[in-house]
Design a protein around this motif. Structure first.
Motif, PDB file in Angstrom:
ATOM      1  N   ARG A 283     -26.229  51.148   4.582  1.00 30.35           N
ATOM      2  CA  ARG A 283     -26.079  52.606   4.543  1.00 30.35           C
ATOM      3  C   ARG A 283     -27.458  53.247   4.554  1.00 30.35           C
ATOM      4  N   GLU A 285     -30.504  55.063   3.448  1.00 32.90           N
ATOM      5  CA  GLU A 285     -31.097  55.265   2.135  1.00 32.90           C
ATOM      6  C   GLU A 285     -32.395  56.058   2.284  1.00 32.90           C
ATOM      7  N   ASP A 302     -18.817  55.911  -1.642  1.00 33.87           N
ATOM      8  CA  ASP A 302     -18.631  54.516  -2.052  1.00 33.87           C
ATOM      9  C   ASP A 302     -17.260  53.974  -1.673  1.00 33.87           C
ATOM     10  N   PHE A 305     -17.177  53.221   1.921  1.00 34.96           N
ATOM     11  CA  PHE A 305     -18.029  52.072   2.201  1.00 34.96           C
ATOM     12  C   PHE A 305     -17.305  50.764   1.853  1.00 34.96           C
ATOM     13  N   MET A 323     -24.739  41.931   3.067  1.00 36.18           N
ATOM     14  CA  MET A 323     -25.014  43.089   2.217  1.00 36.18           C
ATOM     15  C   MET A 323     -26.447  42.994   1.710  1.00 36.18           C
ATOM     16  N   ARG A 326     -30.191  47.318  -0.335  1.00 37.08           N
ATOM     17  CA  ARG A 326     -30.131  48.772  -0.290  1.00 37.08           C
ATOM     18  C   ARG A 326     -29.173  49.304  -1.360  1.00 37.08           C
ATOM     19  N   GLU A 327     -28.088  48.553  -1.575  1.00 34.64           N
ATOM     20  CA  GLU A 327     -27.044  48.999  -2.495  1.00 34.64           C
ATOM     21  C   GLU A 327     -27.348  48.557  -3.922  1.00 34.64           C
ATOM     22  N   THR A 328     -26.752  49.239  -4.884  1.00 30.15           N
ATOM     23  CA  THR A 328     -26.950  48.900  -6.282  1.00 30.15           C
ATOM     24  C   THR A 328     -26.272  47.579  -6.611  1.00 30.15           C
ATOM     25  N   LEU A 331     -22.416  48.051  -6.988  1.00 32.06           N
ATOM     26  CA  LEU A 331     -21.645  48.158  -5.753  1.00 32.06           C
ATOM     27  C   LEU A 331     -21.651  46.827  -5.001  1.00 32.06           C
ATOM     28  N   ARG A 332     -22.754  46.115  -5.040  1.00 34.03           N
ATOM     29  CA  ARG A 332     -22.798  44.816  -4.367  1.00 34.03           C
ATOM     30  C   ARG A 332     -21.767  43.872  -4.974  1.00 34.03           C
ATOM     31  N   THR A 335     -18.409  44.503  -3.421  1.00 35.56           N
ATOM     32  CA  THR A 335     -18.244  44.097  -2.019  1.00 35.56           C
ATOM     33  C   THR A 335     -18.031  42.595  -1.877  1.00 35.56           C
ATOM     34  N   GLY A 368     -31.801  49.556  -3.879  1.00 36.38           N
ATOM     35  CA  GLY A 368     -30.903  49.866  -4.977  1.00 36.38           C
ATOM     36  C   GLY A 368     -30.801  48.735  -5.974  1.00 36.38           C
TER      37      GLY A 368
END
Length: 475
Positions: A283, A285, A302, A305, A323, A326-328, A331-332, A335, A368
């Protein structure tokens, strides 16, 4: 030129490669309404057969908003992911060697006219030191990344850098596979890249929407949409049959991007007999000196996503989903259950970032997840996953169609699961902190116990060899 028309898509296939007619995609999206629950459940049943979904199947699933149906969609994605990949999770790190770039991409810190970033191309000695640090952390595979400089000698620099990474030995470790994310090449230059012994060639179209593409790419070779979108055709023609696609979500409507990405995948399957080995789902950033990145034109929340990840897992069940950091971390984690099979860890996105430990200086984008590799491993084993540093398929020629021939009937598990076990045992013995090792040994025992009889026998034999001092044990 051959034009293939489906009900909701048009693929234009010429001697040059893939192109996209987007009007039919927009027309269908414009007529989409809340899907019928019976239809949704029928599509989810189809996905559970592990044969993937057609383009037409995705549109009603993209429109699911009902919480109960959305939960069923996510549960189906988890079923598909675990049926094919089990609890195995591949780890890697990016290695940025240069942020010099000739393109003007308005969302990227590396854009050519950005004066807020200091330009740097690492020397081969600096690349070797970065590699040593990654090896000491426990990494076995890296993704080599460079800004898209179009200087005459840029490919020579990349090839020399790949050789440098492969040449570094540090204690019991080494980088066993270099994947590459660099600018599009000619077919002949892709042959040279293949000759360097890389694993996967990765390139992101960023956005498949022609108008948006023109609006955000303002200078440099990257302004040529077709040159970029047809790069995978040239790579596969050159023999690079393990390629990775990606979309930078946030530039255009994610629903359109998903349909366009699937159209591209079907083109590759039709033309070359195999689709992408991986799909990345970054995504947009924030990035230094890139105002567009602060306010994405088409932001993806989110929940949407997570839906993107789940839908890709249902549509292309045997393709690896990547993944990034970039993501926190939170959130990872979500996923992983929905379809992600590869993650980066302990990442830096600036040249020299591992050596200097400068997390944001000259970085391509904001991170992230700043955790170390050991911290990530401790987290994912706590969640019931087993890290894999396996590179066996690349080195034994199980790539492209050969890999998929084993993956579709489920036979690839007999290779990948034991390889995951042996490489994780290496990490636990050579690099893990005491707490991670204790937790990891327990996770590894459970992982092997859950394998089929044949794979478990191989895994126990291979792990025993590692415990006796052997390294790089794979099948």
């Amino acid at each position: 030129m051959m034009v293939t028309k489906g009900r909701f898509m048009t693929i234009v296939q010429s001697s040059a490669g893939f192109d996209l007619h987007e009007a039919p995609l927009w027309e269908y999206l414009a007529t989409t309404s809340e899907p019928d629950s019976h239809h949704v459940r029928a599509l989810l049943d189809k996905a559970r057969d592990l044969g993937g979904l057609d383009l037409e199947d995705l549109v009603p699933l993209m429109a699911v908003e009902d919480p109960e149906l959305l939960a069923e969609l996510f549960a189906t994605a988890r079923f598909v992911k675990e049926s094919i990949y089990g609890r195995r999770l591949v780890l890697f790190a990016p290695l940025y060697v240069s942020n010099r770039c000739s393109n003007e991409c308005s969302y990227c810190a590396f854009r050519a006219r950005n004066q807020e970033v200091v330009r740097r191309a690492l020397s081969q000695e600096e690349i070797a030191e970065e590699t040593r640090i990654l090896i000491r952390d426990g990494h076995k595979r890296v993704l080599l990344v460079a800004g898209e400089s179009h200087a005459r000698d840029s490919l020579d620099y990349i090839l020399e850098s790949i050789a440098t990474v492969y040449g570094v030995k540090e204690g019991p470790g080494e980088i066993r596979r270099v994947n590459v994310n660099i600018a599009p090449l000619t077919t002949e230059d892709f042959r040279r890249l293949k000759g360097a012994g890389i694993g996967t060639y990765q390139i992101f179209q960023e956005t498949y929407h022609h108008d948006t593409y023109a609006q955000v790419h303002l200078g440099g070779r990257k302004t040529d949409y077709r040159w970029r979108v047809q790069a995978i055709d040239r790579a596969m023609t050159a023999g690079l049959d393990d390629c990775g696609l990606g979309v930078l979500f946030g530039l255009a409507d994610w629903r359109f991007e998903l349909l366009a990405l699937m159209t591209h995948i079907r083109h590759l399957e039709t033309t070359f007999g195999v689709g992408p080995h991986t799909i990345s789902v970054p995504r947009l950033e924030p990035a230094t000196g890139a105002p567009l990145a602060q306010q994405p034109p088409a932001p993806v929340d989110d929940r949407s996503f997570l839906k993107i990840v789940a839908l890709l897992r249902l549509a292309v069940p045997y393709t690896g989903l990547i993944m990034s950091t970039r993501e926190t971390a939170a959130l990872r984690r979500e996923t992983l259950a929905l379809g992600v099979s590869q993650i980066s860890a302990g990442s830096r996105t600036n040249p020299g970032g591992y050596t200097a430990d400068r997390r944001d200086d000259m970085s391509q984008f904001s991170l992230g997840d700043h955790r170390s590799l050991d911290e990530v491993i401790q987290d994912i084993t706590r969640l019931g996953y087993v890290p894999s540093f396996c590179t066996g398929c690349y080195r034994l020629g199980r790539t492209g169609a050969d890999f998929m021939d084993l993956a579709r009937p489920g036979d690839i598990k007999d290779h990948c699961d034991p390889n995951a076990a042996s490489t994780f045992q290496e990490y636990l013995m050579d690099y893990a902190t005491p707490a991670t090792r204790a937790q990891g040994e327990q996770a590894l025992d459970g992982f092997i116990a859950g394998m089929g009889d044949s794979a478990a026998r191989y895994a126990r034999t291979m792990v025993a060899k590692v415990r006796q001092g052997r390294r790089d044990v794979y099948r």
